[in-house]
Design a protein around this motif. Sequence first.
Motif, PDB file in Angstrom:
ATOM      1  N   GLY A 139       0.796  -1.221   0.000  1.00  0.00           N
ATOM      2  CA  GLY A 139       0.000   0.000   0.000  1.00  0.00           C
ATOM      3  C   GLY A 139       0.828   1.270   0.000  1.00  0.00           C
ATOM      4  O   GLY A 139       0.276   2.374   0.151  1.00  0.00           O
ATOM      5  N   GLY A 140       2.143   1.128  -0.170  1.00  0.00           N
ATOM      6  CA  GLY A 140       2.998   2.303  -0.252  1.00  0.00           C
ATOM      7  C   GLY A 140       3.217   3.014   1.069  1.00  0.00           C
ATOM      8  O   GLY A 140       3.471   4.222   1.100  1.00  0.00           O
ATOM      9  N   ILE A 141       3.128   2.266   2.185  1.00  0.00           N
ATOM     10  CA  ILE A 141       3.392   2.856   3.495  1.00  0.00           C
ATOM     11  C   ILE A 141       4.417   1.997   4.232  1.00  0.00           C
ATOM     12  O   ILE A 141       4.733   0.881   3.807  1.00  0.00           O
ATOM     13  CB  ILE A 141       2.113   2.963   4.357  1.00  0.00           C
ATOM     14  N   THR A 142       4.936   2.519   5.347  1.00  0.00           N
ATOM     15  CA  THR A 142       5.863   1.771   6.187  1.00  0.00           C
ATOM     16  C   THR A 142       5.124   1.289   7.435  1.00  0.00           C
ATOM     17  O   THR A 142       4.102   1.876   7.812  1.00  0.00           O
ATOM     18  CB  THR A 142       7.044   2.654   6.622  1.00  0.00           C
ATOM     19  N   PRO A 143       5.628   0.257   8.107  1.00  0.00           N
ATOM     20  CA  PRO A 143       4.992  -0.182   9.352  1.00  0.00           C
ATOM     21  C   PRO A 143       4.933   0.936  10.391  1.00  0.00           C
ATOM     22  O   PRO A 143       3.990   0.997  11.190  1.00  0.00           O
ATOM     23  CB  PRO A 143       5.901  -1.334   9.812  1.00  0.00           C
ATOM     24  N   GLN A 144       5.913   1.830  10.380  1.00  0.00           N
ATOM     25  CA  GLN A 144       5.933   2.938  11.340  1.00  0.00           C
ATOM     26  C   GLN A 144       4.739   3.877  11.116  1.00  0.00           C
ATOM     27  O   GLN A 144       4.190   4.441  12.071  1.00  0.00           O
ATOM     28  CB  GLN A 144       7.243   3.726  11.218  1.00  0.00           C
ATOM     29  N   GLU A 145       4.331   4.021   9.860  1.00  0.00           N
ATOM     30  CA  GLU A 145       3.211   4.920   9.554  1.00  0.00           C
ATOM     31  C   GLU A 145       1.867   4.380  10.038  1.00  0.00           C
ATOM     32  O   GLU A 145       0.875   5.116  10.086  1.00  0.00           O
ATOM     33  CB  GLU A 145       3.177   5.203   8.055  1.00  0.00           C
ATOM     34  N   LEU A 146       1.824   3.113  10.422  1.00  0.00           N
ATOM     35  CA  LEU A 146       0.592   2.552  10.989  1.00  0.00           C
ATOM     36  C   LEU A 146       0.192   3.271  12.267  1.00  0.00           C
ATOM     37  O   LEU A 146      -0.979   3.250  12.670  1.00  0.00           O
ATOM     38  CB  LEU A 146       0.759   1.058  11.277  1.00  0.00           C
ATOM     39  N   GLU A 147       1.172   3.901  12.930  1.00  0.00           N
ATOM     40  CA  GLU A 147       0.901   4.584  14.201  1.00  0.00           C
ATOM     41  C   GLU A 147       0.437   6.026  14.002  1.00  0.00           C
ATOM     42  O   GLU A 147       0.115   6.707  14.969  1.00  0.00           O
ATOM     43  CB  GLU A 147       2.157   4.566  15.082  1.00  0.00           C
ATOM     44  N   ASP A 148       0.404   6.513  12.766  1.00  0.00           N
ATOM     45  CA  ASP A 148       0.000   7.887  12.483  1.00  0.00           C
ATOM     46  C   ASP A 148      -1.517   7.942  12.310  1.00  0.00           C
ATOM     47  O   ASP A 148      -2.049   7.736  11.229  1.00  0.00           O
ATOM     48  CB  ASP A 148       0.701   8.391  11.217  1.00  0.00           C
ATOM     49  N   ALA A 149      -2.223   8.243  13.408  1.00  0.00           N
ATOM     50  CA  ALA A 149      -3.685   8.207  13.400  1.00  0.00           C
ATOM     51  C   ALA A 149      -4.305   9.223  12.452  1.00  0.00           C
ATOM     52  O   ALA A 149      -5.447   9.054  12.006  1.00  0.00           O
ATOM     53  CB  ALA A 149      -4.221   8.431  14.811  1.00  0.00           C
ATOM     54  N   GLY A 150      -3.572  10.276  12.117  1.00  0.00           N
ATOM     55  CA  GLY A 150      -4.115  11.301  11.249  1.00  0.00           C
ATOM     56  C   GLY A 150      -3.921  11.033   9.768  1.00  0.00           C
ATOM     57  O   GLY A 150      -4.408  11.799   8.925  1.00  0.00           O
ATOM     58  N   TYR A 151      -3.223   9.954   9.423  1.00  0.00           N
ATOM     59  CA  TYR A 151      -2.918   9.617   8.024  1.00  0.00           C
ATOM     60  C   TYR A 151      -4.183   9.118   7.333  1.00  0.00           C
ATOM     61  O   TYR A 151      -4.914   8.290   7.872  1.00  0.00           O
ATOM     62  CB  TYR A 151      -1.834   8.540   8.010  1.00  0.00           C
ATOM     63  N   ARG A 152      -4.436   9.617   6.146  1.00  0.00           N
ATOM     64  CA  ARG A 152      -5.563   9.151   5.344  1.00  0.00           C
ATOM     65  C   ARG A 152      -5.054   8.394   4.124  1.00  0.00           C
ATOM     66  O   ARG A 152      -4.214   8.915   3.384  1.00  0.00           O
ATOM     67  CB  ARG A 152      -6.433  10.335   4.900  1.00  0.00           C
ATOM     68  N   LEU A 153      -5.565   7.194   3.915  1.00  0.00           N
ATOM     69  CA  LEU A 153      -5.128   6.372   2.787  1.00  0.00           C
ATOM     70  C   LEU A 153      -6.190   6.380   1.701  1.00  0.00           C
ATOM     71  O   LEU A 153      -7.391   6.425   1.976  1.00  0.00           O
ATOM     72  CB  LEU A 153      -4.859   4.940   3.239  1.00  0.00           C
ATOM     73  N   SER A 154      -5.745   6.309   0.460  1.00  0.00           N
ATOM     74  CA  SER A 154      -6.659   6.330  -0.679  1.00  0.00           C
ATOM     75  C   SER A 154      -7.361   4.984  -0.843  1.00  0.00           C
ATOM     76  O   SER A 154      -6.966   3.968  -0.250  1.00  0.00           O
ATOM     77  CB  SER A 154      -5.892   6.650  -1.959  1.00  0.00           C
ATOM     78  N   LEU A 155      -8.385   4.969  -1.671  1.00  0.00           N
ATOM     79  CA  LEU A 155      -9.082   3.728  -1.996  1.00  0.00           C
ATOM     80  C   LEU A 155      -8.108   2.705  -2.556  1.00  0.00           C
ATOM     81  O   LEU A 155      -8.141   1.519  -2.190  1.00  0.00           O
ATOM     82  CB  LEU A 155     -10.193   4.011  -3.014  1.00  0.00           C
ATOM     83  N   GLU A 156      -7.216   3.155  -3.450  1.00  0.00           N
ATOM     84  CA  GLU A 156      -6.258   2.235  -4.061  1.00  0.00           C
ATOM     85  C   GLU A 156      -5.319   1.633  -3.013  1.00  0.00           C
ATOM     86  O   GLU A 156      -5.022   0.432  -3.038  1.00  0.00           O
ATOM     87  CB  GLU A 156      -5.455   2.961  -5.137  1.00  0.00           C
ATOM     88  N   GLN A 157      -4.851   2.453  -2.080  1.00  0.00           N
ATOM     89  CA  GLN A 157      -3.985   1.943  -1.009  1.00  0.00           C
ATOM     90  C   GLN A 157      -4.747   0.951  -0.135  1.00  0.00           C
ATOM     91  O   GLN A 157      -4.227  -0.101   0.239  1.00  0.00           O
ATOM     92  CB  GLN A 157      -3.471   3.103  -0.148  1.00  0.00           C
ATOM     93  N   ASN A 158      -5.980   1.296   0.198  1.00  0.00           N
ATOM     94  CA  ASN A 158      -6.822   0.420   1.008  1.00  0.00           C
ATOM     95  C   ASN A 158      -6.973  -0.952   0.350  1.00  0.00           C
ATOM     96  O   ASN A 158      -6.790  -1.993   1.004  1.00  0.00           O
ATOM     97  CB  ASN A 158      -8.184   1.089   1.187  1.00  0.00           C
ATOM     98  N   CYS A 159      -7.301  -0.958  -0.943  1.00  0.00           N
ATOM     99  CA  CYS A 159      -7.501  -2.228  -1.650  1.00  0.00           C
ATOM    100  C   CYS A 159      -6.201  -3.024  -1.748  1.00  0.00           C
ATOM    101  O   CYS A 159      -6.199  -4.246  -1.554  1.00  0.00           O
ATOM    102  CB  CYS A 159      -8.063  -1.972  -3.049  1.00  0.00           C
ATOM    103  N   ALA A 160      -5.091  -2.320  -2.038  1.00  0.00           N
ATOM    104  CA  ALA A 160      -3.807  -3.012  -2.171  1.00  0.00           C
ATOM    105  C   ALA A 160      -3.399  -3.661  -0.856  1.00  0.00           C
ATOM    106  O   ALA A 160      -2.902  -4.794  -0.831  1.00  0.00           O
ATOM    107  CB  ALA A 160      -2.730  -2.024  -2.627  1.00  0.00           C
ATOM    108  N   ILE A 161      -3.606  -2.953   0.249  1.00  0.00           N
ATOM    109  CA  ILE A 161      -3.249  -3.494   1.562  1.00  0.00           C
ATOM    110  C   ILE A 161      -4.141  -4.681   1.914  1.00  0.00           C
ATOM    111  O   ILE A 161      -3.665  -5.722   2.389  1.00  0.00           O
ATOM    112  CB  ILE A 161      -3.334  -2.394   2.638  1.00  0.00           C
ATOM    113  N   MET A 162      -5.431  -4.571   1.666  1.00  0.00           N
ATOM    114  CA  MET A 162      -6.339  -5.680   1.975  1.00  0.00           C
ATOM    115  C   MET A 162      -6.056  -6.894   1.090  1.00  0.00           C
ATOM    116  O   MET A 162      -6.108  -8.042   1.564  1.00  0.00           O
ATOM    117  CB  MET A 162      -7.792  -5.230   1.825  1.00  0.00           C
TER     118      MET A 162
END
Length: 340
Positions: free
Chosen positions: A33-56
């Motif tokens: 999804g184009g993110i790092t594991p560290q960014e999982l802790e950034d509660a204010g981060y918004r992910l796109s539909l494409e990132q959401n689908c890729a991660i799932m």
Amino acid sequence: MSTDFWVSMPIIRNIVLGTEASTAQIESICWAGGITPQELEDAGYRLSLEQNCAIMEAALTISGKRNMGLEIGKKTTSVVLGITGHLMQTSKDVLTALESLQQFTAAFTRLYNFYIEVKDQDLYYYCEPLQVWNDISPETARHSVDMAYAGTLHVLYLLTGKLFSLKKVMYRYSRVSDTSLHEQLFKCRPTFNETCNCMVFSMADMKTTVIGYNKELNEVFKALLEKEMDKERSVADFSAEVRQSILKHFNYTFPQLEEIAAHLRLTPRTLQRKLKIENTSFRVLSDNIKHELACSLLRSEKLTIAQISYKLGYTEPSTFQRAFREWTGTSPNAYRKALI
């Protein structure tokens, strides 16, 4: 990345960690999804539909969990919903908690519509991913509904200490081969190929008291959410409201001016006049959204160019292809090949 299609990081974090994957596997899921594991802790981060689908999709492949959505949902807490979750925790009863979820869904995602409807002695609780999500990644959309269903039941249990029985559980999707976990969690047999994704509760259960009810705190959380929503609306404008209505009502075909005007309780002429004040028009907004939707839909190889053109309201694929070339400088086929 479109600002119209997004999901908050706590929901994605819940999915990634809910797979119970190893550290290396979590890195792979995040990378998809184009993110790092560290960014999982950034509660204010918004992910796109494409990132959401890729991660799932990566989570499904790597975890190998056939019922991933249900398994993550049955462990989900209201914390993943941010302040909306806190509002539910301090609500008077279950009905008020679900009304809060319906009112403030946009505070944690724009990929979903949660809404409730009372019919006789029953409450219908709808969980609908945006149609564009169903189009580009139907399997992850189905798992998201599983997650919402199981998550709602688990959250209501945590809020009340009560295990709720459902009268009916409906899915838009085709029947899965094994529904044993569904039946275990829902206490009823789900039906498939329905016209909606919906759970049916007894209205009597909706009166169940929430253990953590706190009127003062509830008012504080509601005021915070209303302020946040007002801030987003003020930064936006009427055209943004129209955009959201178009996206919300984009189901099997692209909504027309008259339909959106009716949803906004305006005449078509008034809607156009209000947009003109902001130096735009329904046609311009529609074309911009069609451009964004086309780019998203082209990510799915299951949809032909002709199918995408009809979904977006074009009577001929050639008309869509000309419009797409004007937007991007390339053809739909070339755009799709570049993505692949």
